[in-house]
Design a protein around this motif. Structure first.
Motif, mmCIF file in Angstrom:
data_model
loop_
_atom_site.group_PDB
_atom_site.id
_atom_site.type_symbol
_atom_site.label_atom_id
_atom_site.label_comp_id
_atom_site.label_asym_id
_atom_site.label_seq_id
_atom_site.Cartn_x
_atom_site.Cartn_y
_atom_site.Cartn_z
ATOM 1 N N LEU A 115 63.409 34.898 26.831
ATOM 2 C CA LEU A 115 64.087 33.675 26.403
ATOM 3 C C LEU A 115 65.214 34.012 25.438
ATOM 4 C CD1 LEU A 115 60.884 31.536 25.654
ATOM 5 C CD2 LEU A 115 62.441 31.226 27.603
ATOM 6 N N THR A 116 66.107 33.045 25.286
ATOM 7 C CA THR A 116 67.197 33.153 24.313
ATOM 8 C C THR A 116 66.997 32.069 23.263
ATOM 9 O OG1 THR A 116 68.694 33.938 26.034
ATOM 10 C CG2 THR A 116 69.700 33.065 24.014
ATOM 11 N N VAL A 117 67.030 32.472 21.996
ATOM 12 C CA VAL A 117 66.800 31.537 20.892
ATOM 13 C C VAL A 117 68.034 31.508 19.992
ATOM 14 C CG1 VAL A 117 65.344 30.953 18.910
ATOM 15 C CG2 VAL A 117 64.334 32.059 20.932
ATOM 16 N N ILE A 118 68.549 30.295 19.774
ATOM 17 C CA ILE A 118 69.648 30.105 18.826
ATOM 18 C C ILE A 118 69.062 29.396 17.609
ATOM 19 C CG2 ILE A 118 71.969 29.222 18.484
ATOM 20 C CD1 ILE A 118 71.647 31.234 20.824
ATOM 21 N N PHE A 119 69.064 30.085 16.481
ATOM 22 C CA PHE A 119 68.405 29.635 15.256
ATOM 23 C C PHE A 119 69.479 29.279 14.217
ATOM 24 C CE2 PHE A 119 66.119 31.530 11.306
ATOM 25 C CZ PHE A 119 65.840 30.263 10.826
ATOM 26 N N LEU A 206 67.022 36.658 19.860
ATOM 27 C CA LEU A 206 67.253 35.585 18.887
ATOM 28 C C LEU A 206 68.524 35.858 18.106
ATOM 29 C CD1 LEU A 206 64.711 33.829 16.577
ATOM 30 C CD2 LEU A 206 66.734 34.886 15.556
ATOM 31 N N VAL A 207 69.350 34.833 17.964
ATOM 32 C CA VAL A 207 70.540 34.911 17.116
ATOM 33 C C VAL A 207 70.405 33.870 16.016
ATOM 34 C CG1 VAL A 207 73.045 34.691 16.993
ATOM 35 C CG2 VAL A 207 71.983 35.696 19.025
ATOM 36 N N GLU A 208 70.385 34.341 14.775
ATOM 37 C CA GLU A 208 70.332 33.447 13.606
ATOM 38 C C GLU A 208 71.760 33.205 13.124
ATOM 39 O OE1 GLU A 208 67.848 34.839 10.419
ATOM 40 O OE2 GLU A 208 68.714 33.443 8.963
ATOM 41 N N VAL A 209 72.102 31.931 12.973
ATOM 42 C CA VAL A 209 73.474 31.573 12.580
ATOM 43 C C VAL A 209 73.443 30.917 11.199
ATOM 44 C CG1 VAL A 209 75.553 30.301 13.209
ATOM 45 C CG2 VAL A 209 74.028 31.149 15.013
ATOM 46 N N LEU A 210 74.091 31.527 10.202
ATOM 47 C CA LEU A 210 74.232 30.898 8.890
ATOM 48 C C LEU A 210 75.305 29.827 9.015
ATOM 49 C CD1 LEU A 210 74.082 33.971 6.450
ATOM 50 C CD2 LEU A 210 72.220 32.724 7.594
#
Length: 242
Positions: A115-119, A206-210
């Motif tokens: 899966l791809t997770v955009i956090f 997973l990509v965490e975006v500030l």
């Protein structure tokens, strides 16, 4: 006249409901661009969270499903297992993914779901009035920490990306930000990689975006971007984590 820019096919032409300076609109557009560039619009299924982005499906011109609060990765797991040829991603904030949804997050990552997770990490609860989130910084004032977050009473900011990175089934984690144009370009590159990983069957990404929340940070949009760079990115360092 040559047209050098056009709205992504995966993005509806609709007015935004987000606050001025909020980062959700930017990330929505990035995802739409990536889906177009990879030619996967008819295969993509997005899972919307509960939070400010609860109506993300109003902006994306591809299939979406809504999940109960914190359950996006459970829903995504089910859809991906039933329809393995689809490209399934979740779009979640820090309240959805790192608070009520921590259980689903850890176990989906530990299972290595493809899966791809955009956090989206904006260090606060935006939808419900600016309360403390798991990612709220020490000394940061919120509606429920009016004197600032104190580690003795509220603990330390939760670093979900670093926590997940130790799990052997997790294949890709990167933290990016929207603090400037160059960093936003890096954010798009990371999100694209997370989708490519799923297309290639690599596994959990997973990509965490500030992301800025000027309304509940009590700042104007410009100062919010500066705060990400000068303060938030020091607590949550940018770059490839795994």
């Amino acid at each position: 006249m040559e047209k050098i820019y056009r709205r992504p096919e995966s993005l509806y032409d609709t007015s935004t409901h987000y606050c001025p300076g909020c980062g959700h609109s930017t990330v929505h557009k990035i995802i739409a661009e990536v889906v177009d560039e990879l030619g996967i619009r008819k295969k993509v299924i997005g899972i919307a969270p509960v939070g400010c982005a609860v109506v993300a499906y109003n902006y994306w011109n591809f299939d979406c499903s809504e999940a109960a609060h914190g359950r996006a990765l459970a829903v995504a797991t089910a859809i991906k297992r039933v329809r393995p040829n689809n490209i399934v991603f979740t779009y979640q904030g820090d309240g959805d993914l790192a608070a009520i949804g921590t259980n689903e997050t850890i176990h989906a990552a530990n299972r290595g779901e493809n899966l791809t997770v955009i956090f989206i990490n904006n260090a606060i609860y935006g939808m419900t009035g600016g309360q403390m989130a798991p990612t709220t910084l020490l000394n940061q004032k919120t509606a429920t920490t009016p004197l600032g977050r104190d580690a003795k009473f509220q603990g330390y900011p939760l670093k979900i990306s670093e926590m997940l990175a130790v799990l052997p089934a997790v294949k890709y984690i990167e933290r990016v930000s929207l603090q400037s144009v160059p960093e936003t370009i890096k954010a798009k590159k990371a999100i694209k990689q997370a989708f490519i990983n799923q297309v290639d069957g690599v596994g959990f990404s997973l990509v965490e975006v500030l992301s800025p929340c000027p309304t509940y940070w009590g700042m104007n949009p410009v100062d919010s971007l500066k705060w990400i760079k000068d303060v938030m990115a020091k607590e949550f360092p940018l770059g490839r984590i795994k």
